[in-house]
Each structure stands twice: as C-alpha cells, then as structure tokens.
Write a protein that holds these residues in place. Structure first.
Motif, short mmCIF file in Angstrom:
data_model
loop_
_atom_site.label_atom_id
_atom_site.label_comp_id
_atom_site.label_asym_id
_atom_site.label_seq_id
_atom_site.Cartn_x
_atom_site.Cartn_y
_atom_site.Cartn_z
N PHE A 12 -3.18 86.29 26.50
CA PHE A 12 -3.61 87.54 27.14
C PHE A 12 -4.93 87.19 27.83
CE2 PHE A 12 -4.60 92.35 26.33
CZ PHE A 12 -4.89 92.51 27.67
N VAL A 13 -4.85 86.93 29.13
CA VAL A 13 -6.01 86.43 29.87
C VAL A 13 -6.63 87.54 30.71
CG1 VAL A 13 -6.79 84.83 31.67
CG2 VAL A 13 -5.12 84.07 29.96
N GLY A 14 -7.93 87.72 30.54
CA GLY A 14 -8.69 88.64 31.37
C GLY A 14 -9.33 87.89 32.51
N LEU A 15 -8.98 88.25 33.75
CA LEU A 15 -9.53 87.61 34.94
C LEU A 15 -10.66 88.49 35.48
CD1 LEU A 15 -9.47 85.40 37.11
CD2 LEU A 15 -7.66 86.69 38.27
N LEU A 16 -11.89 88.02 35.33
CA LEU A 16 -13.08 88.78 35.69
C LEU A 16 -13.77 88.17 36.89
CD1 LEU A 16 -14.58 89.07 32.08
CD2 LEU A 16 -12.93 90.61 33.16
N GLY A 17 -14.64 88.95 37.52
CA GLY A 17 -15.42 88.44 38.64
C GLY A 17 -15.85 89.57 39.56
N PRO A 18 -16.79 89.29 40.45
CA PRO A 18 -17.31 90.34 41.34
C PRO A 18 -16.31 90.73 42.41
CG PRO A 18 -18.19 88.21 41.99
CD PRO A 18 -17.42 87.98 40.71
N ASN A 19 -16.53 91.89 43.02
CA ASN A 19 -15.73 92.28 44.18
C ASN A 19 -15.89 91.23 45.27
OD1 ASN A 19 -14.82 94.70 43.04
ND2 ASN A 19 -16.64 95.81 43.74
N LYS A 40 -12.72 92.17 23.53
CA LYS A 40 -12.09 92.72 22.31
C LYS A 40 -10.61 92.37 22.23
CE LYS A 40 -11.28 97.08 19.86
NZ LYS A 40 -11.49 98.55 19.88
N TYR A 41 -9.90 92.41 23.36
CA TYR A 41 -8.45 92.28 23.34
C TYR A 41 -7.89 90.95 23.85
CZ TYR A 41 -8.23 97.29 22.35
OH TYR A 41 -8.36 98.51 21.78
N ALA A 42 -8.57 90.31 24.78
CA ALA A 42 -8.02 89.11 25.41
C ALA A 42 -8.08 87.88 24.50
CB ALA A 42 -8.76 88.82 26.71
N THR A 43 -7.16 86.97 24.72
CA THR A 43 -7.22 85.68 24.02
C THR A 43 -8.07 84.69 24.79
OG1 THR A 43 -5.22 84.85 25.13
CG2 THR A 43 -4.91 86.02 23.04
N ASP A 44 -8.17 84.89 26.11
CA ASP A 44 -8.95 83.99 26.97
C ASP A 44 -9.60 84.80 28.08
OD1 ASP A 44 -7.99 80.98 26.24
OD2 ASP A 44 -6.30 82.36 26.08
N ILE A 45 -10.76 84.34 28.53
CA ILE A 45 -11.49 84.96 29.64
C ILE A 45 -11.65 83.93 30.76
CG2 ILE A 45 -13.66 86.00 30.40
CD1 ILE A 45 -12.20 87.79 28.50
N VAL A 46 -11.36 84.37 31.98
CA VAL A 46 -11.55 83.54 33.16
C VAL A 46 -12.47 84.29 34.11
CG1 VAL A 46 -10.45 82.56 35.21
CG2 VAL A 46 -9.34 82.35 32.98
N CYS A 47 -13.52 83.64 34.59
CA CYS A 47 -14.44 84.26 35.53
C CYS A 47 -14.33 83.54 36.88
CB CYS A 47 -15.88 84.20 35.01
SG CYS A 47 -17.04 85.12 36.06
N LEU A 48 -13.97 84.31 37.89
CA LEU A 48 -13.73 83.76 39.22
C LEU A 48 -14.70 84.36 40.23
CD1 LEU A 48 -11.70 82.04 41.05
CD2 LEU A 48 -10.54 84.22 41.46
N ASN A 49 -15.40 83.50 40.94
CA ASN A 49 -16.22 83.90 42.09
C ASN A 49 -16.08 82.80 43.13
OD1 ASN A 49 -17.94 85.06 43.89
ND2 ASN A 49 -19.78 84.90 42.61
N ARG A 50 -14.98 82.89 43.87
CA ARG A 50 -14.53 81.87 44.83
C ARG A 50 -14.03 80.61 44.14
NH1 ARG A 50 -17.98 81.55 50.34
NH2 ARG A 50 -19.74 81.21 48.95
#
Length: 250
Positions: free
Chosen positions: A32-39, A206-216
């Motif tokens: 369960f991957v959360g893909l985070l990053g700025p607009n 809280k919920y994800a198994t992995d976090i990915v942070c993308l900014n280009r």
C-alpha cells in the motif's frame, strides 16, 4: 522482489519543460504505497505513464513482468481518479448501474449481464459497505459515499492493483478517515495492491506500507516510520519549499 510495477530511468518533458527526471520505482505485490509530493511535482504524469496514457521520453515501464507495450490484461488494474465532477442530483444512474460499468470491458457494451456478473456487482458494492444504497441514485449520495462506489466500480473487475489519484478531494474529514480505513481493509484482507496519490502525509504514515516522495525525481522511498522521522529541513528539501510538519494524531 515480486514487482507489479517497475519503472526504470523514466524521464518526461512537456513543452520542453522537464516534468519527470530519471525516476526509478518498484511497486511490490501486496504493498500500500502513498505517492506524495508538491503540486506540479509530476505525480499525475507518472500515473498516466503507468496507465499507458502518456509515453515517457526515455526509460521503460514493466507491468506484471511484461513491458507495457506487450501488456494486455488491463483488467488487473483498477483506477480511481479525483472526483472533480460530482454527480448532480439529476444524474440518471443507480449505484448498481454505475458499478456495473466496471465490467463493460469484460462483458462488452449493450450486452446483458449473466447471473455471475450480477453477483460480482453486488459483491463489489457489499465490499465497500454500500449494499443498502444499491438501488439509490448515485447523485443523492455524499462525496465520501460516491467515492466508495467508484472503488466498487474498480473492484468489480477483480483487479490485483488499484491506482487512486487524490480520491479524497472535496470529502469531509470524517468520511476521509472511513475511506482510508476501507482501503486499508482491501489491502490487508483482500490482498489488493494499492498506489495512492495524496497530499495527506499524516494519514499515509498511519496506513501505508511504503511512502514515495516525488518532485520531478524520486527524493524518498521508504517505510512510513522512516518518513515520519524526517526533519522539517529534510522535508523542505524534498518538496522544494519550506514545509511545516503537522501532527494528525487527533
């Protein structure tokens, strides 16, 4: 690693402006991957590339161990987008009818559903806790309830992976919490792999198994507890601007 998605050195430009640069990413089965990053950081573009809606300038995409140009079994992937255009009160479709559209790629348009197809539709509605609304007009449901129906529509084709692009936009906080609990249950108990694009960093830890942070480019890929330990300075570097870390424990 048993990867459902594998991205190797993905770069993409729009009007000669770099949107993605040398992105490498593996999505393991069952995650369960959360893909985070700025607009403007390239999250939606990356999703389009994974879904074959955009072609990268360089790099390769592999889905279920097949190059994307050879991949045909798109029923393995469900997609839930932002609910940017809510159904209005007069939209002439019931919950059952909306969920049934998730089977048209298998059954075909203008064809009658067999009994087993009807059972799949009802099972998908039940899986998201909306059985009592089966015959109601979807336009009469709340935003959170509508998103549950969109999840059911993705579930009905029995996918192994569901990709969600900021699905909680416009949903009140109480229903957002219930929505994430539903996703957590689908991941843990149904074994469905999830890739969720979101700005909700607190909930993801809280919920994800992995976090990915993308900014280009990919700035971070790790466990939620590792992401939670990042300092404001490190977060600001990831996002390209000052970031204030806010606790969502309440």
């Amino acid at each position: 690693m048993n990867s459902i998605i594998s991205l190797n050195d993905i770069s993409y430009s729009y009007d000669k402006k770099p949107v993605l640069q040398h992105v490498n990413f593996e999505l393991p089965k069952g995650a369960f991957v959360g893909l985070l990053g700025p607009n403007g950081g390239g999250k939606t573009t990356l999703i389009k590339i994974i879904l074959g809606m955009a072609r990268p300038d360089q790099g390769t995409v592999t889905l279920f161990n097949k190059p994307i140009n050879e991949f045909k079994d798109w029923n393995k992937i469900g997609f839930v987008s932002q609910k940017s255009n809510s159904f209005n009160k007069g939209f002439p479709a019931t919950v059952y009818e909306v969920v049934s559209t998730g089977l048209t790629s298998k059954v075909g348009y203008f064809k009658f559903f067999k009994q087993k197809d009807k059972e799949k539709i009802l099972s998908a509605i039940d899986a998201v806790g909306m059985s009592e609304y089966t015959n109601q007009n979807i336009g009469n449901l709340s935003g959170g309830q509508q998103q549950r129906i969109f999840i059911a529509r993705a579930l009905v084709s029995e996918p192994e992976l569901i990709i969600l692009d900021e699905p909680t936009v416009g949903i009140d906080s109480e229903n957002v919490q219930r929505f994430y609990e539903l996703l957590h249950d689908l991941n843990k108990h149904n074994g469905i792999t999830l890739l969720l694009v979101t700005h909700d960093t607190g909930t993801m830890t809280k919920y994800a198994t992995d976090i990915v942070c993308l900014n280009r480019t990919l700035h971070f890929h790790g466990k939620p507890e590792e992401y939670a330990r990042l300092t404001e300075k490190e977060m600001s570097k990831l996002y390209g601007h000052p970031v204030n870390i806010v606790s969502h424990d309440h």
